[in-house]
Design a protein around this motif. Sequence first.
Motif, PDB file in Angstrom:
ATOM      1  N   PHE A 107       0.817  -1.216   0.000  1.00 19.22           N
ATOM      2  CA  PHE A 107       0.000   0.000   0.000  1.00 19.22           C
ATOM      3  C   PHE A 107       0.853   1.269   0.000  1.00 19.22           C
ATOM      4  O   PHE A 107       0.627   2.196   0.771  1.00 19.22           O
ATOM      5  N   GLY A 108       1.859   1.269  -0.875  1.00 19.40           N
ATOM      6  CA  GLY A 108       2.618   2.484  -1.115  1.00 19.40           C
ATOM      7  C   GLY A 108       3.866   2.701  -0.294  1.00 19.40           C
ATOM      8  O   GLY A 108       4.530   3.729  -0.458  1.00 19.40           O
ATOM      9  N   ALA A 109       4.225   1.777   0.570  1.00 17.23           N
ATOM     10  CA  ALA A 109       5.440   1.932   1.382  1.00 17.23           C
ATOM     11  C   ALA A 109       6.062   0.569   1.663  1.00 17.23           C
ATOM     12  O   ALA A 109       5.351  -0.438   1.735  1.00 17.23           O
ATOM     13  N   PRO A 110       7.392   0.501   1.821  1.00 14.44           N
ATOM     14  CA  PRO A 110       8.036  -0.778   2.109  1.00 14.44           C
ATOM     15  C   PRO A 110       7.820  -1.216   3.552  1.00 14.44           C
ATOM     16  O   PRO A 110       7.807  -0.393   4.471  1.00 14.44           O
ATOM     17  N   LEU A 111       7.634  -2.510   3.742  1.00  9.14           N
ATOM     18  CA  LEU A 111       7.591  -3.093   5.080  1.00  9.14           C
ATOM     19  C   LEU A 111       9.019  -3.469   5.463  1.00  9.14           C
ATOM     20  O   LEU A 111       9.668  -4.229   4.747  1.00  9.14           O
TER      21      LEU A 111
END
Length: 259
Positions: A122-126
């Motif tokens: 959802f638009g960002a790295p985990l």
Amino acid sequence: MNPAAVRPRLAACIITLDEADRIDACIESLAFCDEVIVVDSGSTDGTRERAAARGARVLERAFDGYRTQKDFAVQAAHCDWVLCIDADERVTPALRAAIEAARATGFGTAAAYRFARCTHYFGAPLRHGNAYPDRVLRLFDRRRAGWRGAREIHEQVGVDGPVARLAGDLEHQAYRSLGDQLRRLERYSTLMAQHLHASGRRARLAAIVLSPAWRFLRGYVLRAGFLDGWRGLVFALVEADYVRRKAIKHYLLARGAPL
């Protein structure tokens, strides 16, 4: 010794089905490879045409399992060293540099290499939890390693020889939406439950409750998934739900119930 004399040729292997929106970026990240093989299982969205336009050698084959499809791609390569990635993955500049450095030495004594995979969610790295570093073994000498075993889902590479690690991340643009993620995990949970049942693994009622709880606790608390904010929470909850579905289906199969 002349570095060119020990620098092995390298093939990239990708399996696809309706990946027209992602195949371009994937192949672009593989520009350092000597050949790119795409094995497609019936795309109707122009995936094959886009891959061919990017210089890939495109083969068509009916899908009969993830492991089998990937092994077919590896065997179709003209190089002994292969890099297997999915259409939703990209080799980052840092990982490319690490691969190229190892390649310049002839890959040393290693038969295969692992590296971290970073999932963008959802638009960002985990960067925490069960999602990272998620080290995957995708670069190997096919004379000493390959997609082996009977398991077609969550398939693994078997290796005869030493395995080394590389720096850099494989970028994973995993899901187009929450619906896409849930549909995939529904399919994966069925395939895994069928594999567990076929292999004679005992189905335990306790696993339906305890296994999902442990997966959430391990990822969200013990591995600090909470540091990824709301994305980390959603990922941990969905992941635990996948484990629950798999356990329920395994339990039902063991009792002869339909899925």
